[in-house]
Motif scaffolding. Sequence first.
Motif, PDB file in Angstrom:
ATOM      1  N   THR A  80      16.260 -24.842  25.445  1.00  0.00           N
ATOM      2  CA  THR A  80      17.330 -25.755  25.052  1.00  0.00           C
ATOM      3  C   THR A  80      18.071 -25.226  23.829  1.00  0.00           C
ATOM      4  O   THR A  80      19.309 -25.286  23.755  1.00  0.00           O
ATOM      5  CB  THR A  80      16.768 -27.160  24.759  1.00  0.00           C
ATOM      6  N   ILE A  81      17.326 -24.687  22.860  1.00  0.00           N
ATOM      7  CA  ILE A  81      17.955 -24.096  21.683  1.00  0.00           C
ATOM      8  C   ILE A  81      18.838 -22.924  22.082  1.00  0.00           C
ATOM      9  O   ILE A  81      19.976 -22.785  21.620  1.00  0.00           O
ATOM     10  CB  ILE A  81      16.891 -23.639  20.665  1.00  0.00           C
ATOM     11  N   ALA A  82      18.316 -22.065  22.956  1.00  0.00           N
ATOM     12  CA  ALA A  82      19.079 -20.888  23.392  1.00  0.00           C
ATOM     13  C   ALA A  82      20.363 -21.290  24.103  1.00  0.00           C
ATOM     14  O   ALA A  82      21.441 -20.731  23.841  1.00  0.00           O
ATOM     15  CB  ALA A  82      18.219 -20.022  24.314  1.00  0.00           C
ATOM     16  N   GLU A  83      20.274 -22.269  24.998  1.00  0.00           N
ATOM     17  CA  GLU A  83      21.458 -22.721  25.737  1.00  0.00           C
ATOM     18  C   GLU A  83      22.488 -23.325  24.790  1.00  0.00           C
ATOM     19  O   GLU A  83      23.690 -23.050  24.890  1.00  0.00           O
ATOM     20  CB  GLU A  83      21.055 -23.739  26.798  1.00  0.00           C
ATOM     21  N   THR A  84      22.022 -24.132  23.853  1.00  0.00           N
ATOM     22  CA  THR A  84      22.923 -24.751  22.881  1.00  0.00           C
ATOM     23  C   THR A  84      23.568 -23.697  21.998  1.00  0.00           C
ATOM     24  O   THR A  84      24.766 -23.760  21.694  1.00  0.00           O
ATOM     25  CB  THR A  84      22.161 -25.763  22.003  1.00  0.00           C
ATOM     26  N   ALA A  85      22.788 -22.700  21.589  1.00  0.00           N
ATOM     27  CA  ALA A  85      23.303 -21.641  20.727  1.00  0.00           C
ATOM     28  C   ALA A  85      24.381 -20.826  21.422  1.00  0.00           C
ATOM     29  O   ALA A  85      25.376 -20.432  20.814  1.00  0.00           O
ATOM     30  CB  ALA A  85      22.160 -20.728  20.278  1.00  0.00           C
ATOM     31  N   GLU A  86      24.206 -20.566  22.713  1.00  0.00           N
ATOM     32  CA  GLU A  86      25.215 -19.790  23.444  1.00  0.00           C
ATOM     33  C   GLU A  86      26.521 -20.563  23.552  1.00  0.00           C
ATOM     34  O   GLU A  86      27.608 -19.984  23.427  1.00  0.00           O
ATOM     35  CB  GLU A  86      24.681 -19.412  24.822  1.00  0.00           C
ATOM     36  N   HIS A  87      26.455 -21.842  23.760  1.00  0.00           N
ATOM     37  CA  HIS A  87      27.666 -22.655  23.792  1.00  0.00           C
ATOM     38  C   HIS A  87      28.319 -22.710  22.419  1.00  0.00           C
ATOM     39  O   HIS A  87      29.537 -22.899  22.295  1.00  0.00           O
ATOM     40  CB  HIS A  87      27.345 -24.076  24.266  1.00  0.00           C
ATOM     41  N   TRP A  88      27.500 -22.551  21.380  1.00  0.00           N
ATOM     42  CA  TRP A  88      27.949 -22.643  19.998  1.00  0.00           C
ATOM     43  C   TRP A  88      28.547 -21.327  19.498  1.00  0.00           C
ATOM     44  O   TRP A  88      28.930 -21.194  18.358  1.00  0.00           O
ATOM     45  CB  TRP A  88      26.747 -23.053  19.146  1.00  0.00           C
ATOM     46  N   ARG A  89      28.601 -20.337  20.405  1.00  0.00           N
ATOM     47  CA  ARG A  89      29.115 -19.011  20.058  1.00  0.00           C
ATOM     48  C   ARG A  89      28.266 -18.373  18.979  1.00  0.00           C
ATOM     49  O   ARG A  89      28.760 -17.988  17.924  1.00  0.00           O
ATOM     50  CB  ARG A  89      30.583 -19.084  19.609  1.00  0.00           C
ATOM     51  N   PHE A  90      26.993 -18.271  19.219  1.00  0.00           N
ATOM     52  CA  PHE A  90      26.079 -17.649  18.272  1.00  0.00           C
ATOM     53  C   PHE A  90      26.524 -16.218  17.976  1.00  0.00           C
ATOM     54  O   PHE A  90      26.824 -15.472  18.891  1.00  0.00           O
ATOM     55  CB  PHE A  90      24.654 -17.634  18.828  1.00  0.00           C
ATOM     56  N   PRO A  91      26.599 -15.810  16.694  1.00  0.00           N
ATOM     57  CA  PRO A  91      27.099 -14.480  16.344  1.00  0.00           C
ATOM     58  C   PRO A  91      26.277 -13.377  16.991  1.00  0.00           C
ATOM     59  O   PRO A  91      25.056 -13.424  16.999  1.00  0.00           O
ATOM     60  CB  PRO A  91      26.945 -14.430  14.820  1.00  0.00           C
ATOM     61  N   VAL A  92      26.969 -12.380  17.545  1.00  0.00           N
ATOM     62  CA  VAL A  92      26.307 -11.229  18.155  1.00  0.00           C
ATOM     63  C   VAL A  92      26.367 -10.073  17.174  1.00  0.00           C
ATOM     64  O   VAL A  92      27.411  -9.781  16.605  1.00  0.00           O
ATOM     65  CB  VAL A  92      27.006 -10.832  19.479  1.00  0.00           C
ATOM     66  N   GLU A  93      25.240  -9.429  16.975  1.00  0.00           N
ATOM     67  CA  GLU A  93      25.183  -8.293  16.057  1.00  0.00           C
ATOM     68  C   GLU A  93      26.102  -7.194  16.559  1.00  0.00           C
ATOM     69  O   GLU A  93      26.132  -6.845  17.731  1.00  0.00           O
ATOM     70  CB  GLU A  93      23.756  -7.762  15.960  1.00  0.00           C
TER      71      GLU A  93
END
Length: 269
Positions: free
Chosen positions: A247-260
């Motif tokens: 659930t955290i991962a799915e939410t983070a992807e929608h949140w545009r989690f910064p990519v290194e």
Amino acid sequence: MQSAQTASGTVKKALCVLDQVASFERPVRLNELLETSPYPKGTLYRMLQTLRSEGMLTYDDVLQTYSLGIRLVRLAHAAWTQSSLAPVARPILDALSKSIGETIHLAQLDNAQVLYVDKRNAHRPVEMFSQAGKVGPAYCTGVGKAMLAFLPDGELQRALDQQSYHRFTPHTLASVEKLTEELTNIRARGYAFDREEHEPGIICIAMPILTHSKRVIGAISVTSTTSRTSLDKLEALAPKMRQAADTIAETAEHWRFPVEQKSKEPMGS
């Protein structure tokens, strides 16, 4: 005009001094800093004065000590909001904590070390090293091993090369060979354990947080003590933890989690 190389060296020195001041976890005198500083007294003093003038450090004229400045608090808050998993994961950790009742950690990798970005205390709190904002070793913590196990080969090798392999307890995996074997088992199982490897009497189960493309962006753990529970009982929580991590991962992807960034940014004209 200051060259890019000189500017980079100056910034690196300033960050090194900030890290050194922070490492004392208390106000610190110039002479104390000099004892472990890689820089001569003149250079160190100039760095301290520059950081003080920019609000990165404060100075107590009476005690003659330096401390981290309030500007860093503002920057840390911005980083926590923009780059940390903590804001995204907060309601999920709250629900997991309420359901389980034991200590919950949320962590990310920072330069091959574990950065604890959030924590929920147990109903009966346990004294332990980990606190939000603290940095810990990756090779002997549950969250650290859970994240290391799912890194791409190149990133994993670089991370393994940066571990200290200090033996904290008789259970610490104090060599790259033993750790590599453990990481293979973690990949096959899907989650990691801390078997009193960092602190005596402290055990945990840790679950990696993986995106749909299987990129590791963090880990969560449930931590307790050997006097209160066992690894078998903690392992029974794996399905609930997997659901929370997904659930955290799915939410983070929608949140545009910064990519290194994988390549150098283009130089400005």
